[in-house]
Design a protein around this motif. Structure first.
Motif, PDB file in Angstrom:
ATOM      1  N   LEU A  53     -20.384 -16.568  -3.429  1.00  0.00           N
ATOM      2  CA  LEU A  53     -21.630 -17.251  -3.808  1.00  0.00           C
ATOM      3  C   LEU A  53     -22.522 -16.373  -4.686  1.00  0.00           C
ATOM      4  O   LEU A  53     -23.182 -16.860  -5.602  1.00  0.00           O
ATOM      5  CB  LEU A  53     -22.378 -17.697  -2.547  1.00  0.00           C
ATOM      6  N   LEU A  54     -22.519 -15.070  -4.399  1.00  0.00           N
ATOM      7  CA  LEU A  54     -23.326 -14.157  -5.228  1.00  0.00           C
ATOM      8  C   LEU A  54     -22.791 -14.138  -6.663  1.00  0.00           C
ATOM      9  O   LEU A  54     -23.556 -14.131  -7.628  1.00  0.00           O
ATOM     10  CB  LEU A  54     -23.272 -12.756  -4.618  1.00  0.00           C
ATOM     11  N   ASN A  55     -21.484 -14.178  -6.790  1.00  0.00           N
ATOM     12  CA  ASN A  55     -20.888 -14.194  -8.130  1.00  0.00           C
ATOM     13  C   ASN A  55     -21.113 -15.541  -8.821  1.00  0.00           C
ATOM     14  O   ASN A  55     -21.298 -15.589 -10.036  1.00  0.00           O
ATOM     15  CB  ASN A  55     -19.397 -13.846  -8.065  1.00  0.00           C
ATOM     16  N   LEU A  56     -21.142 -16.622  -8.028  1.00  0.00           N
ATOM     17  CA  LEU A  56     -21.436 -17.935  -8.626  1.00  0.00           C
ATOM     18  C   LEU A  56     -22.886 -17.945  -9.142  1.00  0.00           C
ATOM     19  O   LEU A  56     -23.166 -18.422 -10.245  1.00  0.00           O
ATOM     20  CB  LEU A  56     -21.204 -19.054  -7.606  1.00  0.00           C
ATOM     21  N   LEU A  57     -23.803 -17.373  -8.333  1.00  0.00           N
ATOM     22  CA  LEU A  57     -25.210 -17.301  -8.756  1.00  0.00           C
ATOM     23  C   LEU A  57     -25.336 -16.486 -10.046  1.00  0.00           C
ATOM     24  O   LEU A  57     -26.009 -16.888 -10.997  1.00  0.00           O
ATOM     25  CB  LEU A  57     -26.036 -16.666  -7.630  1.00  0.00           C
ATOM     26  N   PHE A  58     -24.632 -15.363 -10.091  1.00  0.00           N
ATOM     27  CA  PHE A  58     -24.631 -14.505 -11.283  1.00  0.00           C
ATOM     28  C   PHE A  58     -24.086 -15.287 -12.484  1.00  0.00           C
ATOM     29  O   PHE A  58     -24.660 -15.262 -13.582  1.00  0.00           O
ATOM     30  CB  PHE A  58     -23.786 -13.261 -10.960  1.00  0.00           C
ATOM     31  N   ALA A  59     -23.011 -16.036 -12.264  1.00  0.00           N
ATOM     32  CA  ALA A  59     -22.387 -16.814 -13.349  1.00  0.00           C
ATOM     33  C   ALA A  59     -23.359 -17.875 -13.863  1.00  0.00           C
ATOM     34  O   ALA A  59     -23.514 -18.064 -15.075  1.00  0.00           O
ATOM     35  CB  ALA A  59     -21.106 -17.474 -12.834  1.00  0.00           C
ATOM     36  N   LEU A  60     -24.042 -18.567 -12.936  1.00  0.00           N
ATOM     37  CA  LEU A  60     -24.964 -19.641 -13.343  1.00  0.00           C
ATOM     38  C   LEU A  60     -26.142 -19.078 -14.134  1.00  0.00           C
ATOM     39  O   LEU A  60     -26.589 -19.674 -15.120  1.00  0.00           O
ATOM     40  CB  LEU A  60     -25.479 -20.384 -12.100  1.00  0.00           C
ATOM     41  N   LEU A  61     -26.634 -17.905 -13.713  1.00  0.00           N
ATOM     42  CA  LEU A  61     -27.778 -17.294 -14.419  1.00  0.00           C
ATOM     43  C   LEU A  61     -27.347 -16.811 -15.807  1.00  0.00           C
ATOM     44  O   LEU A  61     -28.058 -17.020 -16.794  1.00  0.00           O
ATOM     45  CB  LEU A  61     -28.364 -16.141 -13.592  1.00  0.00           C
ATOM     46  N   LEU A  62     -26.173 -16.192 -15.844  1.00  0.00           N
ATOM     47  CA  LEU A  62     -25.635 -15.710 -17.134  1.00  0.00           C
ATOM     48  C   LEU A  62     -25.458 -16.881 -18.100  1.00  0.00           C
ATOM     49  O   LEU A  62     -25.790 -16.795 -19.292  1.00  0.00           O
ATOM     50  CB  LEU A  62     -24.287 -15.037 -16.854  1.00  0.00           C
ATOM     51  N   ASP A  63     -24.971 -17.979 -17.581  1.00  0.00           N
ATOM     52  CA  ASP A  63     -24.758 -19.184 -18.387  1.00  0.00           C
ATOM     53  C   ASP A  63     -26.091 -19.699 -18.958  1.00  0.00           C
ATOM     54  O   ASP A  63     -26.196 -19.993 -20.146  1.00  0.00           O
ATOM     55  CB  ASP A  63     -24.093 -20.242 -17.491  1.00  0.00           C
ATOM     56  N   LEU A  64     -27.129 -19.738 -18.088  1.00  0.00           N
ATOM     57  CA  LEU A  64     -28.448 -20.217 -18.557  1.00  0.00           C
ATOM     58  C   LEU A  64     -28.967 -19.347 -19.693  1.00  0.00           C
ATOM     59  O   LEU A  64     -29.447 -19.847 -20.708  1.00  0.00           O
ATOM     60  CB  LEU A  64     -29.466 -20.139 -17.413  1.00  0.00           C
ATOM     61  N   VAL A  65     -28.846 -18.016 -19.516  1.00  0.00           N
ATOM     62  CA  VAL A  65     -29.368 -17.081 -20.524  1.00  0.00           C
ATOM     63  C   VAL A  65     -28.574 -17.233 -21.824  1.00  0.00           C
ATOM     64  O   VAL A  65     -29.151 -17.349 -22.916  1.00  0.00           O
ATOM     65  CB  VAL A  65     -29.304 -15.626 -19.995  1.00  0.00           C
ATOM     66  N   LEU A  66     -27.247 -17.273 -21.705  1.00  0.00           N
ATOM     67  CA  LEU A  66     -26.398 -17.357 -22.908  1.00  0.00           C
ATOM     68  C   LEU A  66     -26.671 -18.650 -23.692  1.00  0.00           C
ATOM     69  O   LEU A  66     -26.834 -18.627 -24.920  1.00  0.00           O
ATOM     70  CB  LEU A  66     -24.929 -17.278 -22.490  1.00  0.00           C
ATOM     71  N   VAL A  67     -26.758 -19.767 -22.970  1.00  0.00           N
ATOM     72  CA  VAL A  67     -27.010 -21.050 -23.644  1.00  0.00           C
ATOM     73  C   VAL A  67     -28.388 -21.027 -24.310  1.00  0.00           C
ATOM     74  O   VAL A  67     -28.542 -21.467 -25.458  1.00  0.00           O
ATOM     75  CB  VAL A  67     -26.879 -22.231 -22.648  1.00  0.00           C
ATOM     76  N   GLU A 163     -15.317 -13.111 -14.211  1.00  0.00           N
ATOM     77  CA  GLU A 163     -14.172 -12.586 -13.464  1.00  0.00           C
ATOM     78  C   GLU A 163     -13.991 -11.079 -13.764  1.00  0.00           C
ATOM     79  O   GLU A 163     -13.714 -10.289 -12.871  1.00  0.00           O
ATOM     80  CB  GLU A 163     -12.934 -13.392 -13.903  1.00  0.00           C
ATOM     81  N   HIS A 164     -14.204 -10.739 -15.033  1.00  0.00           N
ATOM     82  CA  HIS A 164     -14.055  -9.338 -15.456  1.00  0.00           C
ATOM     83  C   HIS A 164     -15.134  -8.453 -14.823  1.00  0.00           C
ATOM     84  O   HIS A 164     -14.886  -7.297 -14.473  1.00  0.00           O
ATOM     85  CB  HIS A 164     -14.126  -9.269 -16.989  1.00  0.00           C
ATOM     86  N   CYS A 165     -16.362  -9.002 -14.721  1.00  0.00           N
ATOM     87  CA  CYS A 165     -17.496  -8.206 -14.189  1.00  0.00           C
ATOM     88  C   CYS A 165     -17.724  -8.514 -12.710  1.00  0.00           C
ATOM     89  O   CYS A 165     -18.841  -8.398 -12.228  1.00  0.00           O
ATOM     90  CB  CYS A 165     -18.784  -8.543 -14.941  1.00  0.00           C
ATOM     91  N   TRP A 166     -16.721  -8.993 -12.016  1.00  0.00           N
ATOM     92  CA  TRP A 166     -16.853  -9.461 -10.625  1.00  0.00           C
ATOM     93  C   TRP A 166     -17.672  -8.485  -9.769  1.00  0.00           C
ATOM     94  O   TRP A 166     -17.378  -7.292  -9.703  1.00  0.00           O
ATOM     95  CB  TRP A 166     -15.467  -9.666 -10.022  1.00  0.00           C
ATOM     96  N   LEU A 167     -18.725  -9.011  -9.128  1.00  0.00           N
ATOM     97  CA  LEU A 167     -19.575  -8.170  -8.283  1.00  0.00           C
ATOM     98  C   LEU A 167     -18.956  -8.080  -6.896  1.00  0.00           C
ATOM     99  O   LEU A 167     -18.601  -9.107  -6.298  1.00  0.00           O
ATOM    100  CB  LEU A 167     -20.978  -8.790  -8.169  1.00  0.00           C
ATOM    101  N   SER A 168     -18.849  -6.865  -6.385  1.00  0.00           N
ATOM    102  CA  SER A 168     -18.282  -6.689  -5.048  1.00  0.00           C
ATOM    103  C   SER A 168     -19.146  -5.672  -4.298  1.00  0.00           C
ATOM    104  O   SER A 168     -19.942  -4.972  -4.931  1.00  0.00           O
ATOM    105  CB  SER A 168     -16.842  -6.182  -5.160  1.00  0.00           C
ATOM    106  N   PHE A 176     -25.488  -6.408  -2.485  1.00  0.00           N
ATOM    107  CA  PHE A 176     -24.898  -6.956  -1.267  1.00  0.00           C
ATOM    108  C   PHE A 176     -25.722  -6.589  -0.035  1.00  0.00           C
ATOM    109  O   PHE A 176     -25.806  -7.373   0.912  1.00  0.00           O
ATOM    110  CB  PHE A 176     -23.436  -6.525  -1.140  1.00  0.00           C
ATOM    111  N   ALA A 177     -26.396  -5.433  -0.099  1.00  0.00           N
ATOM    112  CA  ALA A 177     -27.222  -5.015   1.037  1.00  0.00           C
ATOM    113  C   ALA A 177     -28.379  -6.005   1.209  1.00  0.00           C
ATOM    114  O   ALA A 177     -28.818  -6.275   2.329  1.00  0.00           O
ATOM    115  CB  ALA A 177     -27.766  -3.605   0.784  1.00  0.00           C
TER     116      ALA A 177
END
Ligand code: RDZ
Length: 181
Positions: A53-67, A163-168, A176-177
């Protein structure tokens, strides 16, 4: 694209389908996706779910900024037959290229297919949803075909970046903390 804008107004050829098209529009809008992902993140008590979910949130935010950046650079106006009656927009949404709904649909579709274990009929439904959201942008008169096609390509490519910048927990322990209970 003007001829395909069959739901662009109540008086258009398929005007009676416009309310349904607007429901489809909201299903691909950024606000429900961001709020839903954030809510899921706050509720989840499994670390694997939190990571996805954290990576999905990151993806959605990145998408908003890029668009927003591409819309601001290209400044292509929306089709003249578009009625600007969209649910929650930001200033650059007066521009049309690329379609933010199409980028999000392609991005979320790839993300779900990769990270959720779903039965084949559900996987087909996810792909159909992404296609319907994209087609509805032209039918509603919001976009030209090229806005949507480029949006789909951009969303598809953006998923590869995510996927390349996957947060873990190893690559972004502080993030994550924040979410560990
Ligand atoms: C305000 C937030 C969080 C998102 C805006 C979502 C939106 C209105 C995108 C525009 O999509 P199209 O470019 O497909 O019309």
């Amino acid at each position: 694209s003007k001829r395909l804008g069959v739901c662009a107004g109540e008086g258009s050829a398929w005007g009676s389908a416009r309310p349904l098209m607007k429901v489809i529009e909201i299903s691909g809008h950024g606000v429900p996706w961001l709020l839903g992902t954030f809510y899921g993140l706050c509720q989840s008590d499994s670390s694997a779910a939190r990571e996805v979910l954290l990576n999905l949130l990151f993806a959605l935010l990145l998408d908003l900024v890029l668009v927003a950046v591409v819309k601001g650079l290209v400044k292509r106006p929306r089709p003249t037959h578009n009625k600007m009656d969209m649910f929650v927009t930001i200033s650059v949404d007066k521009y049309s290229f690329p379609s933010g709904h199409a980028t999000r649909a392609a991005l979320v579709c790839r993300f779900i297919l990769r990270h959720l274990v779903l039965a084949v009929p559900l996987r087909v439904l996810v792909v159909l949803w992404a296609l319907i959201v994209s087609i509805s942008r032209v039918m509603l008169g919001r976009h030209n075909m090229t806005d949507v096609l480029f949006g789909l390509l951009l969303g598809y490519a953006l998923y590869s970046v995510v996927e390349h910048c996957w947060l873990s927990p190893l690559s972004a322990p502080a993030l994550f903390a924040l979410w560990s209970h």
